[in-house]
Design a protein around this motif. Structure first.
Motif, PDB file in Angstrom:
ATOM      1  N   ARG A 184      45.008   2.577  -5.364  1.00 47.54           N
ATOM      2  CA  ARG A 184      46.251   2.715  -6.125  1.00 47.54           C
ATOM      3  C   ARG A 184      46.606   4.192  -6.297  1.00 47.54           C
ATOM      4  N   PHE A 185      47.894   4.502  -6.100  1.00 49.95           N
ATOM      5  CA  PHE A 185      48.400   5.846  -6.378  1.00 49.95           C
ATOM      6  C   PHE A 185      49.573   5.725  -7.333  1.00 49.95           C
ATOM      7  N   SER A 186      49.474   6.409  -8.481  1.00 52.55           N
ATOM      8  CA  SER A 186      50.527   6.373  -9.491  1.00 52.55           C
ATOM      9  C   SER A 186      51.199   7.737  -9.590  1.00 52.55           C
ATOM     10  N   ALA A 187      52.477   7.781  -9.292  1.00 49.55           N
ATOM     11  CA  ALA A 187      53.275   9.005  -9.398  1.00 49.55           C
ATOM     12  C   ALA A 187      53.864   9.081 -10.804  1.00 49.55           C
ATOM     13  N   HIS A 188      53.345  10.013 -11.600  1.00 45.99           N
ATOM     14  CA  HIS A 188      53.889  10.190 -12.952  1.00 45.99           C
ATOM     15  C   HIS A 188      55.108  11.108 -12.862  1.00 45.99           C
ATOM     16  N   MET A 189      56.288  10.579 -13.224  1.00 45.74           N
ATOM     17  CA  MET A 189      57.514  11.186 -12.741  1.00 45.74           C
ATOM     18  C   MET A 189      58.466  11.724 -13.800  1.00 45.74           C
ATOM     19  N   ASP A 190      58.214  11.546 -15.077  1.00 43.50           N
ATOM     20  CA  ASP A 190      59.248  11.970 -16.039  1.00 43.50           C
ATOM     21  C   ASP A 190      58.763  13.020 -17.026  1.00 43.50           C
ATOM     22  N   VAL A 191      57.790  13.842 -16.649  1.00 45.02           N
ATOM     23  CA  VAL A 191      57.286  14.884 -17.545  1.00 45.02           C
ATOM     24  C   VAL A 191      58.423  15.825 -17.946  1.00 45.02           C
ATOM     25  N   GLY A 192      58.643  15.965 -19.232  1.00 49.27           N
ATOM     26  CA  GLY A 192      59.672  16.862 -19.724  1.00 49.27           C
ATOM     27  C   GLY A 192      61.054  16.260 -19.868  1.00 49.27           C
ATOM     28  N   GLY A 193      61.231  15.033 -19.384  1.00 45.15           N
ATOM     29  CA  GLY A 193      62.536  14.386 -19.517  1.00 45.15           C
ATOM     30  C   GLY A 193      63.597  14.896 -18.567  1.00 45.15           C
ATOM     31  N   PRO A 194      63.329  14.912 -17.229  1.00 45.90           N
ATOM     32  CA  PRO A 194      64.383  15.288 -16.292  1.00 45.90           C
ATOM     33  C   PRO A 194      65.568  14.324 -16.399  1.00 45.90           C
ATOM     34  N   SER A 195      66.697  14.711 -15.859  1.00 49.36           N
ATOM     35  CA  SER A 195      67.909  13.896 -15.998  1.00 49.36           C
ATOM     36  C   SER A 195      67.720  12.529 -15.347  1.00 49.36           C
ATOM     37  N   GLU A 197      28.917   4.289  -7.501  1.00 53.05           N
ATOM     38  CA  GLU A 197      27.473   4.074  -7.619  1.00 53.05           C
ATOM     39  C   GLU A 197      27.148   3.178  -8.808  1.00 53.05           C
ATOM     40  N   VAL A 198      27.777   3.462  -9.960  1.00 54.76           N
ATOM     41  CA  VAL A 198      27.533   2.655 -11.160  1.00 54.76           C
ATOM     42  C   VAL A 198      28.018   1.233 -10.943  1.00 54.76           C
ATOM     43  N   TYR A 199      29.176   1.095 -10.335  1.00 57.84           N
ATOM     44  CA  TYR A 199      29.758  -0.220 -10.053  1.00 57.84           C
ATOM     45  C   TYR A 199      28.800  -1.061  -9.213  1.00 57.84           C
ATOM     46  N   LYS A 200      28.224  -0.443  -8.181  1.00 52.89           N
ATOM     47  CA  LYS A 200      27.268  -1.146  -7.316  1.00 52.89           C
ATOM     48  C   LYS A 200      25.963  -1.429  -8.052  1.00 52.89           C
ATOM     49  N   GLN A 201      25.527  -0.472  -8.870  1.00 54.46           N
ATOM     50  CA  GLN A 201      24.273  -0.603  -9.599  1.00 54.46           C
ATOM     51  C   GLN A 201      24.275  -1.839 -10.490  1.00 54.46           C
ATOM     52  N   PHE A 202      25.442  -2.135 -11.075  1.00 55.43           N
ATOM     53  CA  PHE A 202      25.544  -3.299 -11.953  1.00 55.43           C
ATOM     54  C   PHE A 202      25.965  -4.560 -11.192  1.00 55.43           C
ATOM     55  N   LYS A 203      25.879  -4.464  -9.860  1.00 48.74           N
ATOM     56  CA  LYS A 203      26.023  -5.625  -8.970  1.00 48.74           C
ATOM     57  C   LYS A 203      27.368  -6.338  -9.093  1.00 48.74           C
ATOM     58  N   HIS A 204      28.421  -5.556  -9.276  1.00 49.28           N
ATOM     59  CA  HIS A 204      29.763  -6.126  -9.232  1.00 49.28           C
ATOM     60  C   HIS A 204      30.197  -6.291  -7.775  1.00 49.28           C
ATOM     61  N   ASP A 205      31.114  -7.190  -7.546  1.00 46.53           N
ATOM     62  CA  ASP A 205      31.583  -7.487  -6.193  1.00 46.53           C
ATOM     63  C   ASP A 205      32.312  -6.278  -5.613  1.00 46.53           C
ATOM     64  N   ILE A 206      31.750  -5.671  -4.583  1.00 49.85           N
ATOM     65  CA  ILE A 206      32.357  -4.479  -4.007  1.00 49.85           C
ATOM     66  C   ILE A 206      33.697  -4.790  -3.364  1.00 49.85           C
ATOM     67  N   ASN A 207      33.914  -6.040  -3.005  1.00 51.83           N
ATOM     68  CA  ASN A 207      35.213  -6.426  -2.427  1.00 51.83           C
ATOM     69  C   ASN A 207      36.331  -6.385  -3.473  1.00 51.83           C
ATOM     70  N   ALA A 208      35.931  -6.382  -4.744  1.00 52.03           N
ATOM     71  CA  ALA A 208      36.916  -6.310  -5.831  1.00 52.03           C
ATOM     72  C   ALA A 208      37.043  -4.891  -6.382  1.00 52.03           C
ATOM     73  N   PHE A 209      36.364  -3.935  -5.761  1.00 49.68           N
ATOM     74  CA  PHE A 209      36.364  -2.547  -6.228  1.00 49.68           C
ATOM     75  C   PHE A 209      37.757  -1.937  -6.107  1.00 49.68           C
ATOM     76  N   GLU A 210      38.240  -1.319  -7.195  1.00 52.69           N
ATOM     77  CA  GLU A 210      39.555  -0.674  -7.195  1.00 52.69           C
ATOM     78  C   GLU A 210      39.484   0.655  -7.945  1.00 52.69           C
ATOM     79  N   VAL A 211      40.178   1.637  -7.400  1.00 51.34           N
ATOM     80  CA  VAL A 211      40.203   2.945  -8.042  1.00 51.34           C
ATOM     81  C   VAL A 211      41.539   3.613  -7.724  1.00 51.34           C
ATOM     82  N   GLY A 212      42.093   4.314  -8.710  1.00 53.16           N
ATOM     83  CA  GLY A 212      43.398   4.941  -8.512  1.00 53.16           C
ATOM     84  C   GLY A 212      43.459   6.324  -9.123  1.00 53.16           C
ATOM     85  N   VAL A 213      44.554   7.013  -8.824  1.00 54.97           N
ATOM     86  CA  VAL A 213      44.836   8.304  -9.459  1.00 54.97           C
ATOM     87  C   VAL A 213      46.249   8.303 -10.006  1.00 54.97           C
TER      88      VAL A 213
END
Length: 343
Positions: free
Chosen positions: A307-318, A216-232
């Protein structure tokens, strides 16, 4: 949707509970990033910390090393603690990596969840929010124009100052990492910057109002929705067998949760918390490829992810188990997720 991996360079620990030499972990990281590139993942991000349980304090150095052994994968920070960094130096560092990689560098700016960098670099913690807002404003301006004229409250001004080198296409990709506050969402939305949400606790569905608000904020400030990106960004770990992978990873994961928890007054981390997190409404994606595919696609549908980011080394696995997890992500999970999204 881009699929990639984030890491903090968590150190390995000996049997007495002491962190091992960071050099070994750093060399392993380069091998791991090389494999990510080989199995076709889209991006890699490395975090910044200033504590004995993490091997990486300067992401740019690791990314520069990774630039020499990769060909296609995007390389970025996850995150750069911008509040205690200098935006000019950050731009120059990442523009240099961008030149080395012919346009594969990006930076993710965040305030950080640890505070060690503030006294280390001589910043006042009471100015936590102001520092980030001001420095993000400067970084964005540097990215948009050269030379730069800028004036703030907490940093020396710039007067028609040229900043070199420039990124390959003059502009770097800048993401903003947020933990879950409306203020952070508004800040990024006003600037039209892509956002990555760290979902590292609770039910992911609870974040949906923030995703909607950002759009909503992104659109409110009239940014190009075709360039909209969001990830976890979510804690992940993959194996051939779900329960075996979960059992293998639990002691490592719990140890790190408890190391952090002791400094923050948390109760000891339990197996029931871990198992709930791995469940349908949880924030952990730990198991085999099929279970991971289902949960990643659920996140994509819920949030409209790019975008999906898999955070994979919590705790220092082998290193061996991390290499296997990366291989599974790239060769089994990513192809199925991409195929499902195309349908």
């Amino acid at each position: 949707m881009e699929l990639g991996i984030g890491m903090f360079g968590d150190n390995h620990y000996d049997l007495q509970g002491n962190p091992m030499d960071s050099g070994e972990r750093l060399r392993e990281l380069i091998d791991e990033i090389k494999l990510m590139d080989e199995v076709g993942l889209d991006f890699f991000g490395i975090g910044e910390h200033h504590r004995p349980d993490y091997a990486v304090s300067v992401p740019e150095i690791v990314l520069a090393a990774a630039a020499t052994v990769t060909k296609k994968i995007k390389l970025g920070s996850a995150v750069t603690v911008l509040s205690s960094s200098d935006p000019v130096r950050i731009y120059q560092s990442f523009a240099t990596i961008d030149q080395l990689t012919n346009g594969r560098a990006e930076v993710t700016a965040g305030r950080g969840s640890f505070i060690e960098s503030f006294p280390l670099y001589g910043y006042e913690l009471k100015e936590y929010n102001t520092l980030f807002e001001e420095k993000l404003d400067l970084l964005v301006k540097i990215n948009q124009q050269n030379p730069v004229t800028w004036k703030g409250k907490l940093r020396a001004p710039l007067d028609h100052q040229e900043i070199w080198p420039r990124a390959v296409h003059d502009k770097l990709k800048i993401w903003v990492a947020v933990g879950g506050t409306p203020e952070s969402v508004v800040r990024a939305g006003k600037l039209g910057l892509p956002v990555i949400f760290a979902i590292i606790g609770g039910n992911p569905a609870q974040f949906q109002p923030l995703f909607n608000y950002y759009q909503e904020v992104y659109k409110q400030f009239k940014h190009d929705i075709n360039a909209f990106e969001v990830g976890v960004h979510m804690h992940c770990f993959f194996g051939e067998d779900s329960e075996k992978a979960a059992d293998e990873y639990y002691p490592v994961y719990a140890s790190q949760m408890n190391r952090i928890g002791r400094t923050r007054g948390w109760q000891p981390y339990t197996r029931s918390q871990y198992d709930y997190g791995r469940g349908t409404n949880g924030h952990l994606i730990i198991g085999d490829a099929n279970a991971a595919v289902d949960k990643i696609l659920e996140m994509h549908e819920l949030f409209g992810l790019t975008r999906f980011s898999a955070h994979m080394d919590v705790g220092g696995p082998s290193h061996t188990s991390l290499m296997k997890s990366i291989e599974i992500f790239g060769t089994q999970i990513a192809p199925k997720v991409r195929a499902a999204i195309k349908q």
